[in-house]
Design a protein around this motif. Structure first.
Motif, mmCIF file in Angstrom:
data_model
loop_
_atom_site.group_PDB
_atom_site.id
_atom_site.type_symbol
_atom_site.label_atom_id
_atom_site.label_comp_id
_atom_site.label_asym_id
_atom_site.label_seq_id
_atom_site.Cartn_x
_atom_site.Cartn_y
_atom_site.Cartn_z
ATOM 1 N N SER A 55 -29.350 101.964 -69.997
ATOM 2 C CA SER A 55 -29.138 102.600 -68.908
ATOM 3 C C SER A 55 -29.024 101.960 -67.612
ATOM 4 C CB SER A 55 -30.102 103.726 -68.619
ATOM 5 O OG SER A 55 -31.332 103.300 -68.416
ATOM 6 N N ALA A 56 -29.669 100.473 -67.745
ATOM 7 C CA ALA A 56 -30.004 99.719 -66.563
ATOM 8 C C ALA A 56 -28.694 99.049 -66.379
ATOM 9 C CB ALA A 56 -31.043 98.691 -66.924
ATOM 10 N N CYS A 57 -27.989 98.610 -67.188
ATOM 11 C CA CYS A 57 -26.933 97.800 -67.112
ATOM 12 C C CYS A 57 -25.371 98.333 -67.848
ATOM 13 C CB CYS A 57 -27.076 96.282 -68.031
ATOM 14 S SG CYS A 57 -27.110 96.467 -69.725
ATOM 15 N N SER A 58 -25.603 99.714 -68.110
ATOM 16 C CA SER A 58 -24.574 100.468 -68.720
ATOM 17 C C SER A 58 -23.910 99.697 -69.823
ATOM 18 C CB SER A 58 -23.553 100.579 -67.657
ATOM 19 O OG SER A 58 -24.061 101.211 -66.462
ATOM 20 N N GLY A 59 -24.724 99.006 -70.620
ATOM 21 C CA GLY A 59 -24.384 98.530 -71.948
ATOM 22 C C GLY A 59 -23.750 97.026 -71.859
ATOM 23 N N GLU A 60 -23.658 96.449 -70.518
ATOM 24 C CA GLU A 60 -23.215 95.384 -70.426
ATOM 25 C C GLU A 60 -24.036 94.312 -70.850
ATOM 26 O OE1 GLU A 60 -20.549 93.006 -68.446
ATOM 27 O OE2 GLU A 60 -19.593 94.668 -69.587
ATOM 28 N N GLY A 61 -25.281 94.385 -70.857
ATOM 29 C CA GLY A 61 -26.279 93.226 -71.068
ATOM 30 C C GLY A 61 -26.492 92.514 -69.705
ATOM 31 N N ARG A 62 -26.102 92.469 -68.838
ATOM 32 C CA ARG A 62 -26.179 91.684 -67.684
ATOM 33 C C ARG A 62 -26.043 92.601 -66.325
ATOM 34 N NH1 ARG A 62 -20.593 88.575 -67.240
ATOM 35 N NH2 ARG A 62 -19.148 90.339 -67.454
ATOM 36 N N VAL A 63 -26.813 92.249 -65.109
ATOM 37 C CA VAL A 63 -26.738 92.865 -64.017
ATOM 38 C C VAL A 63 -26.453 91.699 -62.919
ATOM 39 C CG1 VAL A 63 -28.247 94.688 -64.522
ATOM 40 C CG2 VAL A 63 -29.210 92.668 -63.678
ATOM 41 N N VAL A 64 -26.033 92.031 -61.692
ATOM 42 C CA VAL A 64 -25.635 91.300 -60.603
ATOM 43 C C VAL A 64 -26.764 90.986 -59.731
ATOM 44 C CG1 VAL A 64 -24.051 90.590 -58.939
ATOM 45 C CG2 VAL A 64 -22.979 91.557 -61.097
ATOM 46 N N GLU A 65 -27.280 89.683 -59.470
ATOM 47 C CA GLU A 65 -28.516 89.436 -58.586
ATOM 48 C C GLU A 65 -28.091 88.331 -57.597
ATOM 49 O OE1 GLU A 65 -32.089 89.144 -60.726
ATOM 50 O OE2 GLU A 65 -32.009 91.419 -61.344
ATOM 51 N N ASN A 66 -28.778 88.150 -56.536
ATOM 52 C CA ASN A 66 -28.784 86.818 -55.945
ATOM 53 C C ASN A 66 -29.868 85.866 -56.552
ATOM 54 O OD1 ASN A 66 -27.081 87.629 -53.761
ATOM 55 N ND2 ASN A 66 -28.380 88.775 -52.887
ATOM 56 N N VAL A 67 -29.606 84.627 -56.814
ATOM 57 C CA VAL A 67 -30.244 83.866 -57.506
ATOM 58 C C VAL A 67 -30.497 82.325 -56.828
ATOM 59 C CG1 VAL A 67 -30.816 82.535 -59.645
ATOM 60 C CG2 VAL A 67 -29.867 84.571 -59.828
ATOM 61 N N ASP A 68 -31.357 82.092 -56.492
ATOM 62 C CA ASP A 68 -31.474 80.456 -55.823
ATOM 63 C C ASP A 68 -31.769 79.467 -57.152
ATOM 64 O OD1 ASP A 68 -31.419 81.575 -53.433
ATOM 65 O OD2 ASP A 68 -33.703 81.955 -53.306
ATOM 66 N N TYR A 69 -31.135 78.405 -56.880
ATOM 67 C CA TYR A 69 -31.254 77.115 -57.827
ATOM 68 C C TYR A 69 -31.601 75.948 -57.021
ATOM 69 C CZ TYR A 69 -29.079 80.163 -61.434
ATOM 70 O OH TYR A 69 -28.585 81.239 -62.394
ATOM 71 N N ASP A 70 -32.527 75.125 -57.397
ATOM 72 C CA ASP A 70 -32.723 73.699 -57.046
ATOM 73 C C ASP A 70 -31.502 72.903 -57.601
ATOM 74 O OD1 ASP A 70 -35.018 74.629 -55.715
ATOM 75 O OD2 ASP A 70 -36.212 74.263 -57.465
ATOM 76 N N VAL A 71 -31.151 71.878 -56.641
ATOM 77 C CA VAL A 71 -30.097 71.167 -56.754
ATOM 78 C C VAL A 71 -30.580 69.646 -56.406
ATOM 79 C CG1 VAL A 71 -27.803 70.361 -56.305
ATOM 80 C CG2 VAL A 71 -28.246 72.780 -56.394
ATOM 81 N N ARG A 72 -30.410 68.610 -57.505
ATOM 82 C CA ARG A 72 -30.984 67.400 -57.219
ATOM 83 C C ARG A 72 -29.744 66.679 -56.581
ATOM 84 N NH1 ARG A 72 -30.821 62.190 -59.175
ATOM 85 N NH2 ARG A 72 -29.362 63.010 -60.845
ATOM 86 N N ILE A 73 -29.924 66.030 -55.440
ATOM 87 C CA ILE A 73 -28.510 65.425 -54.742
ATOM 88 C C ILE A 73 -28.803 63.941 -55.227
ATOM 89 C CG2 ILE A 73 -27.682 64.754 -52.537
ATOM 90 C CD1 ILE A 73 -28.900 67.388 -51.642
ATOM 91 N N PRO A 74 -27.952 63.414 -55.703
ATOM 92 C CA PRO A 74 -28.093 61.811 -56.250
ATOM 93 C C PRO A 74 -27.781 61.079 -54.992
ATOM 94 C CG PRO A 74 -25.879 62.792 -57.020
ATOM 95 C CD PRO A 74 -26.619 63.805 -56.352
ATOM 96 N N ALA A 75 -28.539 59.692 -54.732
ATOM 97 C CA ALA A 75 -28.375 58.934 -53.696
ATOM 98 C C ALA A 75 -26.910 58.335 -53.727
ATOM 99 C CB ALA A 75 -29.306 58.027 -53.944
#
Length: 373
Positions: free
Chosen positions: A201-221
């Motif tokens: 019932s939480a995802c209507s059988g999709e197995g996934r939901v949409v959210e805002n996610v933060d990711y850390d990114v390593r910036i190469p010199a």
């Protein structure tokens, strides 16, 4: 079937690049991850993908222009080798029961999630020296309630009885060329090889939901403006436990108030007073690293350069070691705000050097008197 050019909102004379740009624009607007729960947007997205698959292929486009979607040589339900619109969806965004068109059928599995894109603004010094940054994306993540399976807690998906878990079924149809046999996505399980009797019932059988996610990114010199970083597995997760796509981070480097970058070298134009250019000087000069002593040779001319070796931009990883240079171009500035004493001294210098100069400015009062003579 609707006219494919109208679906992509392009003219029939559109170039391949125009068709590609139109598809990318519409795909971003209509993608299911950007329009969760919007059935109309999802249907339009599939139509756009189907139209692009035909119009992006010169042979298929020519066939469509000549015969339409039911022209000769078609192998699928739409006349272009596709059994269903789901085939096209899977071809562009991963997964599919057969792993792609023209491949032998294999056991099904959850389709791969789509790739995502995001822009990251980086300040100039961070691009030169590298560092860490964070990006936020709205993406599909695994449903915590069902663990990504799509089945209600306490239940699990079962093997599809229609296709035996293969995710594909054979389709036979008659054409004027004879009997045509093709592999198409199983309509009972949408190509996953499994069915869910009791959806989560939480995802209507999709197995996934949409959210805002933060990711850390390593910036190469040494990264440059316009570069793209790929974060593997940081895109949207696929439905029902499908592996995640990738996240592409497009880097935009903010300009620096003093320095310009040319490759791995840094450049600055430095204004030098006439007196320093003539007599020479030593001044403190701020580089990106620290304060250096900059020596202005006597007799400096506009356009002369001074090079600080190893004070430029590092070479990116895998492209050699070391850094470029910082190149300072000198520009001699002629004073335009001399007081009477300074002007008198400069005129004396011109007289000593035998260099003719203009007469002194008589001033406003002098000009008025001259007008009445």
């Amino acid at each position: 079937m609707a006219d494919l050019y109208e679906v992509l909102e392009v003219d029939r004379s559109a170039s391949p690049d125009e068709i590609k740009r139109a598809y990318r624009r519409l795909a971003r607007e209509l993608h299911p991850d950007a329009n969760p729960g919007d059935a109309a947007a999802e249907a339009r997205f599939k139509d756009v993908s189907a139209a692009y698959e035909v119009l992006s292929d010169p042979e298929k486009r020519d066939r469509y222009d000549r015969y339409g979607s039911a022209g000769p040589g078609g192998a699928g339900a739409d006349g272009f080798g596709f059994g269903s619109v789901q085939d096209i969806f899977d071809a562009f965004f991963g997964g599919g029961a057969g792993g792609g068109f023209g491949q032998a059928a294999g056991r099904a599995g959850p389709p791969r999630g789509s790739d995502l894109e995001v822009r990251l603004d980086v300040d100039f010094e961070q691009a030169v020296f590298g560092g860490e940054a964070s990006v936020s994306v709205r993406t599909a993540v695994a449903c915590e309630s069902c663990g990504g399976s799509g089945a209600a807690p306490g239940t699990q998906p079962v093997t599809c009885t229609n296709c035996g878990g293969l995710g594909q079924v054979r389709q036979v149809r008659q054409s004027f060329l004879g009997q045509m046999v093709s592999q198409v996505i199983c309509p009972a399980c949408d190509g996953t090889g499994e069915t869910i009797a009791d959806p989560c019932s939480a995802c209507s059988g999709e197995g996934r939901v949409v959210e805002n996610v933060d990711y850390d990114v390593r910036i190469p010199a040494g990264i440059d403006d316009g570069s793209t970083l790929r974060l593997t597995g940081r895109g949207a997760v696929g439905p029902r436990g499908g592996r995640a796509g990738d996240l592409y981070v497009h880097v935009r480097v903010e300009p620096h108030p003093r320095f310009e970058r040319h490759g791995i070298d840094l450049h600055e134009v430095l204004d030098v007073p006439l007196t320093q250019a003539t007599l020479g000087a030593r001044i403190d000069y701020e580089t990106l690293d620290d304060t250096e002593e900059l020596e202005i040779p006597a007799g400096t001319q506009t356009g002369d350069t001074i090079r600080f070796r190893g004070q430029g931009v590092p070479r990116l990883e895998g492209r050699g070691r070391g850094r470029g240079d910082l190149i300072v171009t000198l520009r001699v500035v002629t004073p335009d705000d001399l007081d009477d004493e300074q002007e008198a001294l400069l005129r004396q210098l011109a007289e000593l050097r035998g260099e003719p100069v203009a007469d002194p400015d008589p001033g406003l009062l002098g000009r008025i008197k001259s007008a009445f003579r």
